[in-house]
Design an enzyme around this catalytic site. Structure first.
Site, mmCIF file in Angstrom:
data_model
loop_
_atom_site.group_PDB
_atom_site.id
_atom_site.type_symbol
_atom_site.label_atom_id
_atom_site.label_comp_id
_atom_site.label_asym_id
_atom_site.label_seq_id
_atom_site.Cartn_x
_atom_site.Cartn_y
_atom_site.Cartn_z
ATOM 1 N N GLY A 1 -2.250 -6.201 3.933
ATOM 2 C CA GLY A 1 -1.371 -5.903 2.812
ATOM 3 C C GLY A 1 -0.060 -6.640 2.998
ATOM 4 N N GLN B 1 8.871 -7.962 2.024
ATOM 5 C CA GLN B 1 8.558 -8.773 3.197
ATOM 6 C C GLN B 1 8.699 -10.274 2.938
ATOM 7 O OE1 GLN B 1 4.636 -6.545 3.891
ATOM 8 N NE2 GLN B 1 5.293 -7.041 5.962
ATOM 9 N N CYS C 1 2.385 -4.631 11.594
ATOM 10 C CA CYS C 1 3.059 -5.112 10.383
ATOM 11 C C CYS C 1 3.460 -6.565 10.577
ATOM 12 C CB CYS C 1 4.305 -4.247 10.131
ATOM 13 S SG CYS C 1 5.211 -4.703 8.652
ATOM 14 N N LEU C 2 3.237 -7.370 9.545
ATOM 15 C CA LEU C 2 3.597 -8.797 9.635
ATOM 16 C C LEU C 2 5.097 -8.981 9.858
ATOM 17 C CD1 LEU C 2 1.386 -10.131 6.681
ATOM 18 C CD2 LEU C 2 0.971 -10.498 9.128
ATOM 19 N N HIS D 1 1.293 2.487 3.782
ATOM 20 C CA HIS D 1 2.146 1.560 4.549
ATOM 21 C C HIS D 1 2.912 0.639 3.599
ATOM 22 C CE1 HIS D 1 2.692 -1.289 8.156
ATOM 23 N NE2 HIS D 1 3.069 -2.017 7.125
ATOM 24 N N GLU D 2 2.212 0.095 2.593
ATOM 25 C CA GLU D 2 2.865 -0.852 1.672
ATOM 26 C C GLU D 2 3.879 -0.158 0.761
ATOM 27 O OE1 GLU D 2 2.566 -3.853 2.476
ATOM 28 O OE2 GLU D 2 0.828 -3.518 3.740
ATOM 29 N N HIS E 1 7.073 0.290 2.465
ATOM 30 C CA HIS E 1 7.904 -0.928 2.445
ATOM 31 C C HIS E 1 8.805 -0.952 1.202
ATOM 32 C CE1 HIS E 1 6.903 -3.524 5.812
ATOM 33 N NE2 HIS E 1 5.601 -3.412 5.595
#
Ligand code: CO
Length: 158
Positions: A49, A54, A92-93, A134-135, A138
Site C-alpha cells: 500500500g 508518503q 512501512c516504505l 495502516h494506509e 497515514h
C-alpha cells in the site's frame, strides 16, 4: 517508468492530517496520472500500500495492492470496525528496515470513492483489513510505530 520519491521519517509531512479530495478533481488528467504514478511506485518498491502523504501530498488518497489487483481509495471512511483485534507484523516504505507487531481490527467496513468517482462500500478482513487500516492511519498522520508493541530494526543488505 516514473517513480515518485518516497518521503521517510522524520519528514513532518508524514505527521500532517490530509484533506478530503474534491470529487470534481478525480477525473482530471493530473489526478489520474498521480494515481497511476503512485501505483507504479508501490509495485516497484514491493509495497502492499502507499498513501499520498508518503509521496508528499496531504490528500486523502491511497493505493492498495490486493490479490485482485491495484485499487485506489479516495476519501475512505470507516463504517464499522470489529471489536476483535489481532496482532500482525507491519513495516512501512517511509520507515525502511523497521518492523513491528501492531494490533488491528480483524474486520472492517468502509466507504470510499474509486477512480471513476463512484462511491464503493467494502468489507475486508485479514491482511487486506490490516493494510487499509495502516494506509488510512497515514492520512491522519499516524505511523505504525506509534501503535507497535514490539519494534525491531533489521539491517537491509544489498
Ligand atoms: Co506505511
Amino acid at each position: 517508468m516514473p517513480i515518485l520519491k518516497i518521503i521517510t521519517r522524520p519528514n513532518p509531512i508524514l505527521r500532517k492530517k490530509s484533506v478530503e479530495i474534491n470529487l470534481a478533481e478525480i477525473k482530471s488528467r493530473g489526478f489520474k496520472k498521480l494515481v497511476s504514478d503512485m501505483a507504479k511506485t508501490m509495485l516497484k518498491t514491493d509495497g502492499v500500500g502507499l498513501a499520498a502523504p508518503q509521496i508528499g501530498k496531504s490528500i486523502r488518497l491511497a493505493v492498495i495492492n490486493s490479490k485482485d489487483g491495484v485499487f485506489c481509495l479516495i476519501n475512505p471512511k470507516f463504517i464499522k470496525k470489529s471489536w476483535a483485534r489481532e496482532l500482525g507484523q507491519e513495516g512501512c516504505l517511509s520507515i525502511p528496515g523497521v518492523f513491528g507487531q501492531v494490533k488491528r481490527h480483524k474486520k472492517i467496513s468502509l466507504t470510499y470513492y474509486n477512480q471513476a468517482g463512484k462511491k464503493i462500500k467494502l468489507a475486508a478482513d485479514g491482511m487486506m483489513a490490516r493494510v487499509i487500516q495502516h494506509e488510512i492511519d497515514h492520512l491522519d498522520g499516524i505511523l505504525f510505530i506509534d501503535k507497535a508493541v514490539e519494534v525491531e530494526k533489521k539491517e537491509i543488505y544489498g
